[in-house]
Design a protein around this motif. Structure first.
Motif, PDB file in Angstrom:
ATOM      1  N   GLU A  64       0.845  -1.196   0.000  1.00  0.00           N
ATOM      2  CA  GLU A  64       0.000   0.000   0.000  1.00  0.00           C
ATOM      3  C   GLU A  64       0.877   1.240   0.000  1.00  0.00           C
ATOM      4  OE1 GLU A  64      -3.921   1.017   2.235  1.00  0.00           O
ATOM      5  OE2 GLU A  64      -2.249   1.358   3.569  1.00  0.00           O
ATOM      6  N   ASP A  66       1.052   5.788  -0.780  1.00  0.00           N
ATOM      7  CA  ASP A  66       0.286   7.000  -0.514  1.00  0.00           C
ATOM      8  C   ASP A  66      -0.775   7.259  -1.575  1.00  0.00           C
ATOM      9  OD1 ASP A  66       2.328   7.537  -2.356  1.00  0.00           O
ATOM     10  OD2 ASP A  66       2.605   9.595  -1.660  1.00  0.00           O
ATOM     11  N   HIS A  67      -0.543   6.817  -2.824  1.00  0.00           N
ATOM     12  CA  HIS A  67      -1.546   7.021  -3.871  1.00  0.00           C
ATOM     13  C   HIS A  67      -2.814   6.216  -3.572  1.00  0.00           C
ATOM     14  CE1 HIS A  67       1.338   9.231  -6.237  1.00  0.00           C
ATOM     15  NE2 HIS A  67       2.208   8.237  -6.068  1.00  0.00           N
ATOM     16  N   ALA A  68      -2.642   4.972  -3.148  1.00  0.00           N
ATOM     17  CA  ALA A  68      -3.806   4.144  -2.784  1.00  0.00           C
ATOM     18  C   ALA A  68      -4.518   4.733  -1.575  1.00  0.00           C
ATOM     19  CB  ALA A  68      -3.363   2.712  -2.493  1.00  0.00           C
ATOM     20  N   TRP A  69      -3.747   5.164  -0.589  1.00  0.00           N
ATOM     21  CA  TRP A  69      -4.334   5.718   0.628  1.00  0.00           C
ATOM     22  C   TRP A  69      -5.169   6.957   0.302  1.00  0.00           C
ATOM     23  CZ3 TRP A  69      -4.277  10.239   3.392  1.00  0.00           C
ATOM     24  CH2 TRP A  69      -4.764  10.172   4.702  1.00  0.00           C
ATOM     25  N   TYR A  70      -4.604   7.892  -0.479  1.00  0.00           N
ATOM     26  CA  TYR A  70      -5.335   9.110  -0.820  1.00  0.00           C
ATOM     27  C   TYR A  70      -6.536   8.833  -1.728  1.00  0.00           C
ATOM     28  CZ  TYR A  70      -1.924  12.130   1.414  1.00  0.00           C
ATOM     29  OH  TYR A  70      -1.136  12.758   2.339  1.00  0.00           O
ATOM     30  N   ALA A  71      -6.510   7.733  -2.476  1.00  0.00           N
ATOM     31  CA  ALA A  71      -7.630   7.359  -3.340  1.00  0.00           C
ATOM     32  C   ALA A  71      -8.735   6.645  -2.560  1.00  0.00           C
ATOM     33  CB  ALA A  71      -7.144   6.475  -4.479  1.00  0.00           C
ATOM     34  N   GLY A  72      -8.497   6.405  -1.262  1.00  0.00           N
ATOM     35  CA  GLY A  72      -9.512   5.777  -0.428  1.00  0.00           C
ATOM     36  C   GLY A  72      -9.593   4.268  -0.567  1.00  0.00           C
ATOM     37  N   VAL A  73      -8.536   3.651  -1.084  1.00  0.00           N
ATOM     38  CA  VAL A  73      -8.535   2.197  -1.236  1.00  0.00           C
ATOM     39  C   VAL A  73      -7.498   1.557  -0.313  1.00  0.00           C
ATOM     40  CG1 VAL A  73      -9.452   2.173  -3.562  1.00  0.00           C
ATOM     41  CG2 VAL A  73      -6.987   2.357  -3.235  1.00  0.00           C
ATOM     42  N   TRP A  82      -1.763   9.933   6.778  1.00  0.00           N
ATOM     43  CA  TRP A  82      -0.704   9.221   6.076  1.00  0.00           C
ATOM     44  C   TRP A  82       0.667   9.559   6.671  1.00  0.00           C
ATOM     45  CZ3 TRP A  82      -0.108   5.255   3.091  1.00  0.00           C
ATOM     46  CH2 TRP A  82       1.131   5.051   2.513  1.00  0.00           C
TER      47      TRP A  82
END
Length: 132
Positions: A64, A66-73, A82
């Motif tokens: 996982e 930061d892009h996945a985290w910010y995309a809500g996934v 984050w």
């Protein structure tokens, strides 16, 4: 089920661009070393810190980012901020993410989570300490 996240890092964090994390396991003790964030906190260029976990039972270094985290996934529906180090307080009965490595059969009582730049570190252990 709602998780509670207790932020544990105060005055330090991993480098947001190149943490260069490394996991070392010795018996039931695990260390996670990383470059410190000198942009936000007092640290020298290239200075590293090590989180040491005692009596570890399980750990994972997941993909996982930061892009996945910010995309809500991300892994948690109500994820904390984050890039920080947390203790996760929840009542869980199974390890529901891929990549968990079992060190021993007895489950350690505390769940720790550290969001790094492109990876997520989690472990089940009895305690932790930071060395700089």
């Amino acid at each position: 089920m709602t998780s509670r996240f207790i932020k544990l890092n105060d005055g330090w964090n991993a480098d947001p661009n190149a943490p260069n994390e490394r996991v070392d396991l010795h018996g039931h003790e695990l260390s996670l070393s990383f470059n410190l964030n000198r942009f936000q906190f007092p640290a020298q260029k290239g200075e590293r810190a090590t989180l040491r976990f005692s009596d570890i039972s399980h750990y994972r270094l997941g993909d996982e980012n930061d892009h996945a985290w910010y995309a809500g996934v991300g892994r948690y529906s109500e994820a904390p901020g984050w890039g920080d180090f947390y203790e996760v307080r929840e009542d869980f009965t199974q390890l529901d993410a891929d990549g968990w490595i079992a060190v021993r059969d007895v489950r350690a009582p505390r769940h720790f989570l550290f969001y790094l730049r492109d990876r997520t570190f989690e472990c089940l252990a009895t305690d932790w300490m930071l060395e700089r």
